[in-house]
Write an enzyme that holds these catalytic residues in place. Structure first.
Site, PDB file in Angstrom:
ATOM      1  N   HIS A  98       0.821  -1.232   0.000  1.00  0.00           N
ATOM      2  CA  HIS A  98       0.000   0.000   0.000  1.00  0.00           C
ATOM      3  C   HIS A  98       0.848   1.271   0.000  1.00  0.00           C
ATOM      4  CE1 HIS A  98      -3.561  -2.347   0.530  1.00  0.00           C
ATOM      5  NE2 HIS A  98      -3.230  -2.780   1.730  1.00  0.00           N
ATOM      6  N   ASP A 144      -2.267 -10.893  -2.158  1.00  0.00           N
ATOM      7  CA  ASP A 144      -2.806 -10.356  -0.908  1.00  0.00           C
ATOM      8  C   ASP A 144      -4.273  -9.985  -1.160  1.00  0.00           C
ATOM      9  OD1 ASP A 144      -1.689  -8.830   1.838  1.00  0.00           O
ATOM     10  OD2 ASP A 144      -3.446  -7.860   0.942  1.00  0.00           O
ATOM     11  N   HIS A 146      -5.952  -7.529  -0.309  1.00  0.00           N
ATOM     12  CA  HIS A 146      -6.151  -6.107  -0.612  1.00  0.00           C
ATOM     13  C   HIS A 146      -5.434  -5.743  -1.921  1.00  0.00           C
ATOM     14  CE1 HIS A 146      -6.369  -6.459   3.854  1.00  0.00           C
ATOM     15  NE2 HIS A 146      -7.433  -5.703   3.663  1.00  0.00           N
ATOM     16  N   ASP A 200      -4.005 -12.917   3.784  1.00  0.00           N
ATOM     17  CA  ASP A 200      -5.243 -12.446   4.396  1.00  0.00           C
ATOM     18  C   ASP A 200      -6.495 -12.785   3.576  1.00  0.00           C
ATOM     19  OD1 ASP A 200      -4.223 -10.685   2.547  1.00  0.00           O
ATOM     20  OD2 ASP A 200      -4.185  -8.954   3.892  1.00  0.00           O
TER      21      ASP A 200
HETATM   22 ZN   LIG Z   1      -3.676  -7.292   2.876  1.00  0.00          ZN
END
Ligand SMILES: [Zn+2]
Length: 346
Positions: free
Chosen positions: A123, A159, A161, A246
Site C-alpha cells: 500500500h 494479498d 487487498h 489475508d
Molecule cells: Zn492485505
C-alpha cells in the site's frame, strides 16, 4: 528447486498498539517457519538495511527523509500506520530483505527466495505511508532487479487487498507487469478491472477484482484463465510475488474463504510459469495475513511447495471447496474484456 529464506528476528521490534492487527506476533510466526527451515538444513539469511539509493528508485527523497525522522519515536503516519522507536531500522531491513532476495536469485541464475518481512509494503505510495506499509518492499525489489539488468519483471500480488502503491509506482512502466487478485470493492478502493495502466505501461496493469466470499475454485479460475497466461506472454526475467495471506478463510480483516492448500496451489502455478519463463527465478515478499494459525499454515504450505524437488506438468493440485461460486468467472471475464487488445486469453 533451491530455496533461501530471508528473515530477521528484529522484525518483531516494529511494534504497534495492543489489539492492532499488525502486531509483533506475526514476526514470531515467521521466526518459527525460519527455525523449522534451518533445522532441515535450509539456508536462512539475515537481511542488510536497504540503502537510500535503493529506496529512491521508487520513493520520493522527501518521503525517505520524513520516515528517517521517525527514528527513535512512536508516530502515527496515517490512521492504520504507526511507528515504534525501532521502526525506522526495521523498515530498512524489510526493504533490504527484498533486495537481498533479488540478489541471491539473480546471482544464482535460478531458484527461489522467500523474504519474510514486516511491516508489509504494497500500500505504500511513492510519497506516503498507508495501510500498515511504510516502504513498498516488493516495488523496491522490482526496481533493484531492473537495476541489476532484468529487462522485464512481473509482480503477482495475491494479498486480499489491492496493492495500490505497487500499481501506481509502475503503472506507466513498460518493463514491469503488475497483476493483482483481490477482494473488491474493499480497502483501499482501487483495483477495478478497468485500471489497466497508462502511457507506455498500458495493458501491463492487470486487476482481478473478486467479490467477497470467493473460494479456492474462484482463485483457480482467475489463475488459469488470466494470471498465468498473461505472465507467460510477458516472459519476465524475474517473477516477484506479493505474498499476503489475508484471503485465508480465518482472516479477521477480509471476507475470502481460501484454504492453506490454495496458497500452495497458487505458489505451484507461479513456480511453473517461472520455470517456463526464467529458469524458475522467483522472489516472494510477504504482505498481510492477520490470523496467526492461518499465517503459519499458509507460509509453511508455500515453503513446502517451493522446496519440493520438481513440479511435473499437470501436478498442480487445486483444492476444491465444493461451494458453488461465480466470483472467479465474473472477475476473469471483466479482466479479459478490459485487456483484450493486449493479451491472448483462452
Ligand atoms: Zn492485505
Amino acid at each position: 528447486m533451491s530455496l533461501i529464506l530471508i528473515s530477521s528476528e528484529r522484525f518483531a521490534e516494529h511494534q504497534t498498539p495492543p489489539g492492532h492487527p499488525e502486531r509483533a506476533e506475526r514476526a514470531e510466526v515467521m521466526d518459527q517457519v525460519a527455525s523449522r527451515w534451518r533445522a532441515r538444513g535450509g539456508e536462512v539469511v539475515a537481511p542488510r538495511a536497504a540503502t537510500t539509493e535503493q529506496l529512491a528508485r521508487v520513493h520520493a527523497r522527501e518521503y525517505i527523509g520524513l520516515i528517517a525522522e521517525t527514528a527513535g519515536r512512536a508516530v502515527a503516519l496515517d490512521p492504520d500506520t504507526y511507528t515504534s522507536p525501532e521502526s525506522h531500522e526495521i523498515v530498512l531491513l524489510a526493504a533490504g530483505a527484498a533486495v537481498e532476495a533479488v540478489e541471491r536469485v539473480m546471482g544464482a541464475g535460478s531458484g527461489a527466495a522467500l523474504a519474510m518481512v514486516r511491516p508489509p509494503g504494497h500500500h505504500a505510495e511513492r510519497h506516503r505511508a498507508m495501510g500498515f506499509c511504510l516502504y513498498n518492499n516488493v516495488a523496491v525489489a522490482a526496481a533493484h532487479a531492473r537495476a541489476q539488468g532484468a529487462a522485464r519483471v512481473a509482480i503477482v500480488d495475491y494479498d486480499v487487498h489491492h496493492g495500490n502503491g505497487t500499481q501506481h509506482i509502475f503503472e506507466s512502466d513498460a518493463s514491469v507487469l503488475y497483476v493483482s487478485v483481490h477482494q473488491f470493492p474493499f480497502y483501499p478502493g482501487t483495483g477495478s478491472a478497468e485500471e489497466i495502466g497508462t502511457g507506455g505501461g498500458l495493458g501491463l496493469t492487470v486487476n482481478l477484482p473478486l467479490e467477497a466470499g470467493a473460494v479456492d475454485d474462484d482463485y483457480r479460475i482467475v489463475f488459469e484463465e488470466v494470471v498465468v497466461p498473461v505472465v507467460r506472454q510477458f516472459r519476465p526475467e524475474l517473477l516477484l510475488v506479493s505474498a499476503g495471506f489475508d484471503a485465508h478463510e480465518r482472516d479477521p480483516l477480509a471476507g475470502m474463504r481460501l484454504s492453506a492448500d490454495a496458497f500452495a496451489a497458487m505458489t505451484a502455478a507461479l513456480r511453473r510459469v517461472a520455470e517456463e519463463c526464467c529458469d524458475g527465478r522467483m522472489v516472494l515478499v510477504t504482505e498481510g495475513g492477520y490470523d496467526l494459525h492461518a499465517l503459519a499454515a499458509s507460509l509453511q504450505a508455500v515453503v513446502e511447495t517451493l522446496a519440493s524437488p520438481s513440479l511435473e506438468p499437470g501436478s498442480i493440485r487445486w483444492p476444491s471447496s465444493a461451494i458453488p461460486s461465480n466470483r472467479g468467472r465474473a472477475a476473469a471475464a471483466a479482466a479479459k474484456r478490459a485487456l483484450a487488445p493486449f493479451w491472448r486469453f483462452i
